[in-house]
Design a protein around this motif. Structure first.
Motif, mmCIF file in Angstrom:
data_model
loop_
_atom_site.group_PDB
_atom_site.id
_atom_site.type_symbol
_atom_site.label_atom_id
_atom_site.label_comp_id
_atom_site.label_asym_id
_atom_site.label_seq_id
_atom_site.Cartn_x
_atom_site.Cartn_y
_atom_site.Cartn_z
ATOM 1 N N ILE A 33 0.837 -1.204 0.000
ATOM 2 C CA ILE A 33 0.000 0.000 0.000
ATOM 3 C C ILE A 33 0.867 1.248 0.000
ATOM 4 N N VAL A 34 1.852 1.271 0.882
ATOM 5 C CA VAL A 34 2.754 2.428 0.974
ATOM 6 C C VAL A 34 3.525 2.597 -0.325
ATOM 7 N N GLY A 35 4.016 1.491 -0.895
ATOM 8 C CA GLY A 35 4.757 1.569 -2.152
ATOM 9 C C GLY A 35 3.913 2.115 -3.288
ATOM 10 N N THR A 36 2.660 1.687 -3.371
ATOM 11 C CA THR A 36 1.752 2.177 -4.414
ATOM 12 C C THR A 36 1.494 3.671 -4.267
ATOM 13 N N LEU A 37 1.228 4.110 -3.038
ATOM 14 C CA LEU A 37 0.979 5.540 -2.801
ATOM 15 C C LEU A 37 2.207 6.373 -3.141
ATOM 16 N N CYS A 38 3.396 5.872 -2.806
ATOM 17 C CA CYS A 38 4.635 6.589 -3.130
ATOM 18 C C CYS A 38 4.828 6.700 -4.638
ATOM 19 N N LEU A 39 4.527 5.626 -5.364
ATOM 20 C CA LEU A 39 4.682 5.646 -6.816
ATOM 21 C C LEU A 39 3.685 6.591 -7.473
ATOM 22 N N VAL A 40 2.455 6.586 -6.986
ATOM 23 C CA VAL A 40 1.436 7.499 -7.531
ATOM 24 C C VAL A 40 1.851 8.944 -7.283
ATOM 25 N N PHE A 41 2.254 9.240 -6.048
ATOM 26 C CA PHE A 41 2.647 10.603 -5.696
ATOM 27 C C PHE A 41 3.875 11.040 -6.485
ATOM 28 N N GLY A 42 4.877 10.157 -6.554
ATOM 29 C CA GLY A 42 6.112 10.505 -7.263
ATOM 30 C C GLY A 42 5.895 10.706 -8.747
ATOM 31 N N SER A 43 5.096 9.856 -9.371
ATOM 32 C CA SER A 43 4.848 10.000 -10.810
ATOM 33 C C SER A 43 4.055 11.260 -11.122
ATOM 34 N N ILE B 103 4.110 14.064 -9.339
ATOM 35 C CA ILE B 103 5.010 15.208 -9.144
ATOM 36 C C ILE B 103 5.786 15.498 -10.429
ATOM 37 N N PHE B 104 6.141 14.436 -11.153
ATOM 38 C CA PHE B 104 6.883 14.610 -12.408
ATOM 39 C C PHE B 104 5.950 14.906 -13.583
ATOM 40 N N ALA B 105 4.919 14.074 -13.762
ATOM 41 C CA ALA B 105 4.116 14.136 -14.984
ATOM 42 C C ALA B 105 3.207 15.356 -15.039
ATOM 43 N N PHE B 106 2.606 15.736 -13.912
ATOM 44 C CA PHE B 106 1.608 16.806 -13.949
ATOM 45 C C PHE B 106 2.222 18.163 -14.305
ATOM 46 N N PRO B 107 3.267 18.621 -13.613
ATOM 47 C CA PRO B 107 3.848 19.926 -13.999
ATOM 48 C C PRO B 107 4.424 19.918 -15.416
ATOM 49 N N VAL B 108 5.161 18.854 -15.750
ATOM 50 C CA VAL B 108 5.782 18.788 -17.083
ATOM 51 C C VAL B 108 4.712 18.740 -18.175
ATOM 52 N N GLY B 109 3.686 17.918 -17.967
ATOM 53 C CA GLY B 109 2.629 17.804 -18.963
ATOM 54 C C GLY B 109 1.833 19.086 -19.131
ATOM 55 N N VAL B 110 1.521 19.747 -18.025
ATOM 56 C CA VAL B 110 0.752 20.997 -18.085
ATOM 57 C C VAL B 110 1.564 22.091 -18.772
ATOM 58 N N LEU B 111 2.826 22.229 -18.418
ATOM 59 C CA LEU B 111 3.666 23.253 -19.044
ATOM 60 C C LEU B 111 3.863 22.978 -20.533
ATOM 61 N N ALA B 112 4.040 21.699 -20.895
ATOM 62 C CA ALA B 112 4.192 21.357 -22.309
ATOM 63 C C ALA B 112 2.926 21.699 -23.089
ATOM 64 N N LEU C 5 12.278 3.598 -6.085
ATOM 65 C CA LEU C 5 11.068 4.401 -6.219
ATOM 66 C C LEU C 5 11.266 5.523 -7.232
ATOM 67 N N LEU C 6 12.469 6.090 -7.282
ATOM 68 C CA LEU C 6 12.734 7.179 -8.219
ATOM 69 C C LEU C 6 12.618 6.689 -9.655
ATOM 70 N N ALA C 7 13.245 5.547 -9.961
ATOM 71 C CA ALA C 7 13.178 5.000 -11.315
ATOM 72 C C ALA C 7 11.745 4.620 -11.681
#
Length: 292
Positions: free
Chosen positions: A70-80, A82-91, A141-143
């Motif tokens: 559960i913790v691993g899934t939440l970390c992956l959702v949050f981490g992805s 953080i990367f995808a939303f700002p980059v995708g919106v700005l693009a 988790l970063l990868a």
């Protein structure tokens, strides 16, 4: 006159048939969804307990809980996100507000659409080659977060772009006419109006990231790791991969069958809660836009 009446009746009959077909299809899809949910709830509800949610897995994942997953899934959702939303919106903002119509813009759009259709396992192999091996992040988790972020990036870009297109050009013209710069118009006028719809991309991305198995298989997921990650360079268990493992290749598949259904139910609940929170956020910003 008789012919006109007959044609009118035929049109109404065809319309009723078409609407009836659409209605049946809609109810069939919703009904199928409820059947699947009911099946998982019935099979998994007996396993759900406080211990199942908060304990570490034991005895080759046939006993104990799924807390690390559960913790691993939440970390992956949050981490992805953080990367995808700002980059995708700005693009998307750059593509819609700054790039002029032409062959370059068409090529970029086509490439974005093609990227959205790439199988998730290809993203997993790419993430392993780049993040795990080339950049030497290892299985972490970063990868995993960066790989999942790339996976949903086209969704965020397309939904954001469509949201920006839905903003009437009169708002842009009025802002520019009052002396505002292009960036001020985009950030202070266009983006706040489009933001409630942009959240739709976030909702779709969370749902997809939560259920992906192939990308995390090559970049982060651990088969059995009864501890929590302590940094972004640690491996982690994740619910989709954990569900796959105990359903297909566990130490005792029959003994862990009930746990598999319980894990599936928890995963659905997490996705549902995430979507509800994102919807609440969209409604909140939608009300702010209406009030202003």
């Amino acid at each position: 006159m008789t012919k006109e009446i007959r044609l009118a009746k035929q049109k109404r009959r065809n319309q009723k048939i078409a609407f009836g077909l659409f209605q049946f299809t809609s109810y069939a899809v919703v009904g199928l969804l409820f059947v699947i949910l009911a099946f998982i709830v019935i099979k998994g509800i007996g396993v759900i307990s406080w211990e199942f949610i908060t304990e570490m897995p034991k005895e080759g994942m046939t006993q104990g809980g799924i807390f690390p997953a559960i913790v691993g899934t939440l970390c992956l959702v949050f981490g992805s996100m953080i990367f995808a939303f700002p980059v995708g919106v700005l693009a998307a903002i750059y593509m819609n507000e700054y790039v002029k119509d032409g062959w370059i813009k068409k090529i970029i759009k086509q490439m974005t659409n093609n990227l959205a259709g790439v199988p998730s396992i290809v993203f997993g192999l790419f993430g392993m080659a780049l993040f795990v091996n080339k950049l030497e992040f290892g299985d972490s988790l970063l990868a995993g977060s960066l790989t999942l972020g790339l996976l949903v990036l086209p969704v965020v870009i397309r939904t954001t772009e469509e949201s920006l297109k839905s903003v009437d050009d009169t708002f842009r013209q009025a802002s520019l006419g009052l002396g505002a710069s292009k960036w001020q118009t985009t950030s202070e006028v266009v983006f706040p109006i489009a933001f409630p719809n942009i959240i739709t991309g976030l909702i779709l991305s969370i749902g997809r990231v939560s259920g992906e198995t192939a990308p995390i298989l090559f970049t982060v997921a651990a088969y059995f790791l009864p501890k929590l990650p302590t940094s972004i360079f640690d491996q982690a268990m994740a619910l989709p991969y954990h569900l796959y493992v105990i359903s297909t290749s566990g130490t005792n598949i029959e003994a862990s069958r009930a746990m598999a259904y319980g894990t599936a139910l928890i995963l659905i609940i997490i996705v549902l809660i995430s979507n509800l929170l994102a919807n609440a956020l969209r409604k909140y910003f939608g009300k702010k836009v209406k009030m202003n």
